[in-house]
Design a protein around this motif. Structure first.
Motif, PDB file in Angstrom:
ATOM      1  N   GLU A  59     -73.133  72.053  30.685  1.00  0.00           N
ATOM      2  CA  GLU A  59     -73.044  73.193  31.605  1.00  0.00           C
ATOM      3  C   GLU A  59     -74.037  74.295  31.238  1.00  0.00           C
ATOM      4  O   GLU A  59     -74.413  75.104  32.081  1.00  0.00           O
ATOM      5  CB  GLU A  59     -71.624  73.784  31.592  1.00  0.00           C
ATOM      6  CG  GLU A  59     -70.593  72.882  32.233  1.00  0.00           C
ATOM      7  CD  GLU A  59     -69.197  73.489  32.181  1.00  0.00           C
ATOM      8  OE1 GLU A  59     -69.085  74.732  32.163  1.00  0.00           O
ATOM      9  OE2 GLU A  59     -68.224  72.716  32.163  1.00  0.00           O
ATOM     10  N   LEU A  60     -74.429  74.330  29.965  1.00  0.00           N
ATOM     11  CA  LEU A  60     -75.353  75.369  29.490  1.00  0.00           C
ATOM     12  C   LEU A  60     -76.783  74.861  29.325  1.00  0.00           C
ATOM     13  O   LEU A  60     -77.658  75.603  28.878  1.00  0.00           O
ATOM     14  CB  LEU A  60     -74.857  75.930  28.143  1.00  0.00           C
ATOM     15  CG  LEU A  60     -73.593  76.789  28.236  1.00  0.00           C
ATOM     16  CD1 LEU A  60     -72.995  77.016  26.861  1.00  0.00           C
ATOM     17  CD2 LEU A  60     -73.904  78.113  28.908  1.00  0.00           C
ATOM     18  N   ALA A  61     -77.031  73.613  29.714  1.00  0.00           N
ATOM     19  CA  ALA A  61     -78.339  72.988  29.465  1.00  0.00           C
ATOM     20  C   ALA A  61     -79.495  73.778  30.085  1.00  0.00           C
ATOM     21  O   ALA A  61     -80.518  74.016  29.424  1.00  0.00           O
ATOM     22  CB  ALA A  61     -78.330  71.552  29.982  1.00  0.00           C
ATOM     23  N   GLU A  62     -79.349  74.198  31.336  1.00  0.00           N
ATOM     24  CA  GLU A  62     -80.432  74.931  31.994  1.00  0.00           C
ATOM     25  C   GLU A  62     -80.657  76.290  31.319  1.00  0.00           C
ATOM     26  O   GLU A  62     -81.791  76.707  31.073  1.00  0.00           O
ATOM     27  CB  GLU A  62     -80.106  75.132  33.482  1.00  0.00           C
ATOM     28  CG  GLU A  62     -81.248  75.745  34.266  1.00  0.00           C
ATOM     29  CD  GLU A  62     -80.913  76.003  35.734  1.00  0.00           C
ATOM     30  OE1 GLU A  62     -81.810  76.488  36.452  1.00  0.00           O
ATOM     31  OE2 GLU A  62     -79.763  75.744  36.162  1.00  0.00           O
ATOM     32  N   PHE A  63     -79.569  76.968  30.985  1.00  0.00           N
ATOM     33  CA  PHE A  63     -79.622  78.278  30.330  1.00  0.00           C
ATOM     34  C   PHE A  63     -80.309  78.186  28.963  1.00  0.00           C
ATOM     35  O   PHE A  63     -81.223  78.952  28.656  1.00  0.00           O
ATOM     36  CB  PHE A  63     -78.191  78.817  30.193  1.00  0.00           C
ATOM     37  CG  PHE A  63     -78.072  80.101  29.431  1.00  0.00           C
ATOM     38  CD1 PHE A  63     -78.307  81.314  30.042  1.00  0.00           C
ATOM     39  CD2 PHE A  63     -77.697  80.097  28.091  1.00  0.00           C
ATOM     40  CE1 PHE A  63     -78.194  82.506  29.336  1.00  0.00           C
ATOM     41  CE2 PHE A  63     -77.578  81.283  27.382  1.00  0.00           C
ATOM     42  CZ  PHE A  63     -77.828  82.485  28.011  1.00  0.00           C
ATOM     43  N   THR A  64     -79.860  77.245  28.135  1.00  0.00           N
ATOM     44  CA  THR A  64     -80.435  77.125  26.786  1.00  0.00           C
ATOM     45  C   THR A  64     -81.885  76.639  26.855  1.00  0.00           C
ATOM     46  O   THR A  64     -82.732  77.109  26.099  1.00  0.00           O
ATOM     47  CB  THR A  64     -79.584  76.206  25.883  1.00  0.00           C
ATOM     48  OG1 THR A  64     -79.445  74.934  26.496  1.00  0.00           O
ATOM     49  CG2 THR A  64     -78.213  76.801  25.623  1.00  0.00           C
ATOM     50  N   ALA A  65     -82.182  75.722  27.777  1.00  0.00           N
ATOM     51  CA  ALA A  65     -83.561  75.222  27.915  1.00  0.00           C
ATOM     52  C   ALA A  65     -84.495  76.352  28.327  1.00  0.00           C
ATOM     53  O   ALA A  65     -85.633  76.446  27.841  1.00  0.00           O
ATOM     54  CB  ALA A  65     -83.607  74.088  28.941  1.00  0.00           C
ATOM     55  N   TYR A  66     -84.018  77.219  29.214  1.00  0.00           N
ATOM     56  CA  TYR A  66     -84.839  78.345  29.673  1.00  0.00           C
ATOM     57  C   TYR A  66     -85.191  79.263  28.500  1.00  0.00           C
ATOM     58  O   TYR A  66     -86.357  79.638  28.315  1.00  0.00           O
ATOM     59  CB  TYR A  66     -84.096  79.121  30.764  1.00  0.00           C
ATOM     60  CG  TYR A  66     -84.880  80.299  31.308  1.00  0.00           C
ATOM     61  CD1 TYR A  66     -85.816  80.118  32.310  1.00  0.00           C
ATOM     62  CD2 TYR A  66     -84.683  81.582  30.803  1.00  0.00           C
ATOM     63  CE1 TYR A  66     -86.560  81.185  32.807  1.00  0.00           C
ATOM     64  CE2 TYR A  66     -85.408  82.657  31.291  1.00  0.00           C
ATOM     65  CZ  TYR A  66     -86.344  82.455  32.293  1.00  0.00           C
ATOM     66  OH  TYR A  66     -87.073  83.520  32.769  1.00  0.00           O
ATOM     67  N   LEU A  67     -84.196  79.636  27.700  1.00  0.00           N
ATOM     68  CA  LEU A  67     -84.455  80.533  26.567  1.00  0.00           C
ATOM     69  C   LEU A  67     -85.308  79.856  25.492  1.00  0.00           C
ATOM     70  O   LEU A  67     -86.163  80.491  24.884  1.00  0.00           O
ATOM     71  CB  LEU A  67     -83.141  81.046  25.976  1.00  0.00           C
ATOM     72  CG  LEU A  67     -82.445  82.123  26.823  1.00  0.00           C
ATOM     73  CD1 LEU A  67     -81.038  82.398  26.311  1.00  0.00           C
ATOM     74  CD2 LEU A  67     -83.251  83.407  26.868  1.00  0.00           C
ATOM     75  N   ARG A  68     -85.094  78.556  25.297  1.00  0.00           N
ATOM     76  CA  ARG A  68     -85.924  77.817  24.321  1.00  0.00           C
ATOM     77  C   ARG A  68     -87.395  77.782  24.760  1.00  0.00           C
ATOM     78  O   ARG A  68     -88.289  77.685  23.926  1.00  0.00           O
ATOM     79  CB  ARG A  68     -85.399  76.392  24.148  1.00  0.00           C
ATOM     80  CG  ARG A  68     -84.147  76.310  23.300  1.00  0.00           C
ATOM     81  CD  ARG A  68     -83.704  74.856  23.094  1.00  0.00           C
ATOM     82  NE  ARG A  68     -82.600  74.796  22.158  1.00  0.00           N
ATOM     83  CZ  ARG A  68     -81.408  74.282  22.429  1.00  0.00           C
ATOM     84  NH1 ARG A  68     -81.164  73.762  23.619  1.00  0.00           N
ATOM     85  NH2 ARG A  68     -80.458  74.271  21.517  1.00  0.00           N
ATOM     86  N   SER A  69     -87.635  77.834  26.065  1.00  0.00           N
ATOM     87  CA  SER A  69     -89.008  77.752  26.586  1.00  0.00           C
ATOM     88  C   SER A  69     -89.749  79.090  26.515  1.00  0.00           C
ATOM     89  O   SER A  69     -90.963  79.132  26.689  1.00  0.00           O
ATOM     90  CB  SER A  69     -88.988  77.273  28.045  1.00  0.00           C
ATOM     91  OG  SER A  69     -88.538  78.329  28.905  1.00  0.00           O
TER      92      SER A  69
END
Length: 195
Positions: free
Chosen positions: A159-169
């Motif tokens: 559920e948090l994949a898009e959120f965490t991927a965005y911040l990691r990028s």
């Protein structure tokens, strides 16, 4: 009643309630005790004095945060549930930390748009499906040198994949996943991006 007793009481009440409650809106879905201890260490180590919390529930995590900041510090916390809001306010009085808390009732996406302060730490523990909708306001409100801490990063990883991927990028963020409680995703802001 001392703080440890109140925190223990709220922890036990939350566990009992969530085990028997089938309606998700009536669950507290509190952080775990070890997450509370982790947050306390993070707040003390970063010397955070202005904290923003998205998702108050009954105030368990808010009390951990507010009891860790300096006397002049504040935790601004947002909750939309009327029932949980009333309970949280009562718990803040019991814990004798109501003077450190700015309570905002409403939907986080709308409330965040009206905030202009810069925060040392932003703690996210609310409706995970809305985090991307809040992203620009979260980034705007987090000061340089500030930290985002997001709960449920392991228990609800997909559920948090898009959120965490965005911040990691983001080049201006350093991130880490800490396996404490339900998983804490940390993102440290080192500078503002050029627009």
């Amino acid at each position: 009643m001392d703080l440890d007793h109140i925190l223990n009481e709220l922890e036990q009440k939350g566990l009992r309630n969530d085990e028997t409650q089938s309606d998700k809106s009536l669950k507290y879905l509190n952080i775990t005790k070890d997450t509370g201890e982790f947050l306390r260490v993070i707040v003390l180590a970063t010397r955070s004095s202005k904290i923003l919390e998205v998702g108050t529930s009954n105030g368990y995590s808010t009390i951990w945060l507010a009891s860790s900041i300096p006397i002049e510090g504040t935790v601004t916390t947002i909750e939309y549930s009327e029932r949980k809001a009333e309970e949280a306010l009562s718990n803040f009085k019991k814990a004798d930390i109501a003077n450190k808390i700015v309570f905002l009732k409403g939907y986080a996406q709308a409330v965040l748009k009206n905030l202009s302060d810069q925060y040392d730490l932003i703690f996210l523990d609310a409706d995970r499906s809305k985090y991307m909708d809040m992203m620009q306001d979260i980034l705007r409100l987090l000061k340089i040198g500030g930290l985002i801490v997001c709960d449920n990063a392991i228990s609800h990883e997909s559920e948090l994949a898009e959120f965490t991927a965005y911040l990691r990028s983001k080049q201006n963020f350093s991130t880490s996943l800490v396996p404490v409680g339900k998983g804490e995703f940390l993102a440290y802001k080192s500078y503002n991006e050029q627009v």
